[in-house]
Design an enzyme around this catalytic site. Structure first.
Site, PDB file in Angstrom:
ATOM      1  N   THR A 180      -5.289   9.911  -2.130  1.00 51.01           N
ATOM      2  CA  THR A 180      -4.549  11.094  -2.539  1.00 51.01           C
ATOM      3  C   THR A 180      -5.309  11.765  -3.666  1.00 51.01           C
ATOM      4  O   THR A 180      -5.686  11.111  -4.644  1.00 51.01           O
ATOM      5  CB  THR A 180      -3.129  10.731  -3.002  1.00 51.01           C
ATOM      6  OG1 THR A 180      -2.473  10.010  -1.954  1.00 51.01           O
ATOM      7  CG2 THR A 180      -2.327  11.981  -3.321  1.00 51.01           C
TER       8      THR A 180
ATOM      9  N   LYS B 169      -7.238   0.865  -0.646  1.00 54.54           N
ATOM     10  CA  LYS B 169      -5.936   1.463  -0.370  1.00 54.54           C
ATOM     11  C   LYS B 169      -5.758   1.566   1.139  1.00 54.54           C
ATOM     12  O   LYS B 169      -5.842   2.636   1.735  1.00 54.54           O
ATOM     13  CB  LYS B 169      -5.819   2.831  -1.036  1.00 54.54           C
ATOM     14  CG  LYS B 169      -4.381   3.282  -1.213  1.00 54.54           C
ATOM     15  CD  LYS B 169      -4.288   4.447  -2.171  1.00 54.54           C
ATOM     16  CE  LYS B 169      -2.847   4.756  -2.506  1.00 54.54           C
ATOM     17  NZ  LYS B 169      -2.740   5.863  -3.486  1.00 54.54           N
TER      18      LYS B 169
ATOM     19  N   GLU C 202      -0.358  -3.854 -11.255  1.00 54.14           N
ATOM     20  CA  GLU C 202      -0.309  -2.398 -11.345  1.00 54.14           C
ATOM     21  C   GLU C 202       1.159  -2.005 -11.348  1.00 54.14           C
ATOM     22  O   GLU C 202       2.038  -2.853 -11.521  1.00 54.14           O
ATOM     23  CB  GLU C 202      -1.037  -1.770 -10.134  1.00 54.14           C
ATOM     24  CG  GLU C 202      -0.498  -2.240  -8.786  1.00 54.14           C
ATOM     25  CD  GLU C 202      -1.483  -2.075  -7.642  1.00 54.14           C
ATOM     26  OE1 GLU C 202      -2.616  -1.645  -7.878  1.00 54.14           O
ATOM     27  OE2 GLU C 202      -1.094  -2.386  -6.503  1.00 54.14           O
TER      28      GLU C 202
END
Length: 272
Positions: free
Chosen positions: A28, A145, A178
Site C-alpha cells: 500500500t 506482506k 508490530e
C-alpha cells in the site's frame, strides 16, 4: 476505483489463486502531488516477496505504466493526498494447491482517499490495546506482506469489541512484533528499539524509512526480540506505515506515554 491488469474492473475470477489460497502479496503506497512516495522501496519489497513466493517478477515498465494511469485518474480528483493498493495473485487455476501451469499473475490496483482521521492520530497520538490472538512463527515468510492476513483479521475483530483503534501483536514466542497495521519503535534513554522481524511480522517501507532517518540523525537503534514488559518501560513510543507515516503512541492499555521530541523530529522528516 479498481484496475485489473491495467484495465478498469471490479472483479476477478472465482478460480483466482489469491481468492482460493491467499497466493500472492501486496503493498500500500501513499500518493502526494501525483507521485508515489518511496516507490523504489515499494518496488524492492514487492520483488522480494514475489521471489519468496516463486511468482514471476513482472515487466516493471508495464507495472509503472499501469500505475501512471492510476495516478492520472487520482490527479483529476480533489484530494491532495491519497493511496494506492497494488495486489498480486499468482493467477488462475492449477490443480488443488499445485501452482503448476499457472504462469500469468493477476495484478489489481485500487486508489482511495487519504483517511481523514490520520491527521488527528499524527498530532495527538493513538492509544493501543494488546491483542490476544498470537502471530505464528515462520522465518521463511517473515518480513513479507503476503496475502494470508487471517491473524490480522482476528486481531482486528478483537479490537472492535473495545476502545482501541489498533493493537500490539505478539507472536507465539511472546515477542512484540508490530501492531495490526504498523511497525513499532520505542526509545529508552538514548537508544531506540524496534522488533526484529526474522520470525514474524511485516517489514514495512516506512519502517525502512524511519531506520534510514535514524541513521542520518546519528541515533543508535537496535532490532530486538522483546517481551511486552520491555516495550511498556519505554520513554517514548511511535508507530509507522506507508500511508499513515509516523504517529506517536499516546497510550498502551492504561499506561500513558508522552509524545517525544524524536517522534516529532521523525514526523518532520517523513510525514506530509
Amino acid at each position: 476505483m479498481y484496475w485489473v491488469n491495467g484495465v478498469p474492473s471490479t472483479s476477478v475470477t472465482l478460480n483466482d489463486r489469491s481468492f482460493q489460497y491467499g497466493d500472492g502479496c501486496f503493498t500500500t503506497m501513499r500518493v502526494r502531488g501525483a507521485q508515489i512516495e518511496h516507490w523504489p522501496y515499494h518496488k524492492a519489497r514487492m520483488a522480494a516477496a514475489l521471489e519468496c513466493l516463486k511468482i514471476a517478477e513482472p515487466d516493471w515498465v508495464t507495472i509503472e505504466s499501469w500505475l501512471a494511469v492510476v495516478l492520472e485518474t487520482m490527479a483529476q480528483e480533489t484530494h491532495a493526498i491519497g493511496g494506492i493498493k497494488w495486489h498480486v495473485s499468482r493467477g488462475q487455476g492449477g490443480r488443488g494447491y499445485s501452482p503448476a501451469n499457472v504462469d500469468t499473475p493477476c495484478h489489481t490496483m485500487s486508489s482511495f482517499a487519504y483517511p481523514s482521521h490520520y491527521a488527528t492520530w499524527q498530532q495527538d497520538g493513538i492509544a493501543l490495546g494488546v491483542c490476544q490472538t498470537p502471530l505464528s512463527v515462520n522465518p521463511y515468510f517473515a518480513g513479507h506482506k503476503h496475502n494470508n492476513r487471517l491473524e490480522q483479521v482476528l486481531c482486528k475483530a478483537e479490537l472492535e469489541q473495545g476502545p482501541f483503534a489498533d493493537g500490539i501483536t505478539i507472536n507465539v514466542q511472546n515477542h512484540v512484533i508490530e501492531t495490526t497495521m504498523a511497525n513499532l519503535f520505542w526509545r529508552v534513554d538514548d537508544k531506540v528499539f524496534t522488533p526484529a522481524l526474522t520470525s514474524s511480522g511485516v517489514a514495512g517501507v516506512m519502517r525502512r524509512c524511519v531506520m534510514d532517518a535514524l541513521v542520518a540523525l546519528g541515533q543508535p537503534m537496535v532490532e530486538v526480540y522483546a517481551p511486552l514488559s520491555q516495550l511498556l518501560c519505554s520513554d517514548e513510543v511511535w508507530l509507522c506505515n506507508s500511508l499513515l507515516g509516523v504517529a506517536p503512541v499516546s497510550r498502551i492499555g492504561e499506561k500513558a506515554y508522552p509524545i517525544g521530541k524524536l517522534t516529532r523530529t521523525l514526523q518532520g522528516i517523513l510525514n506530509p
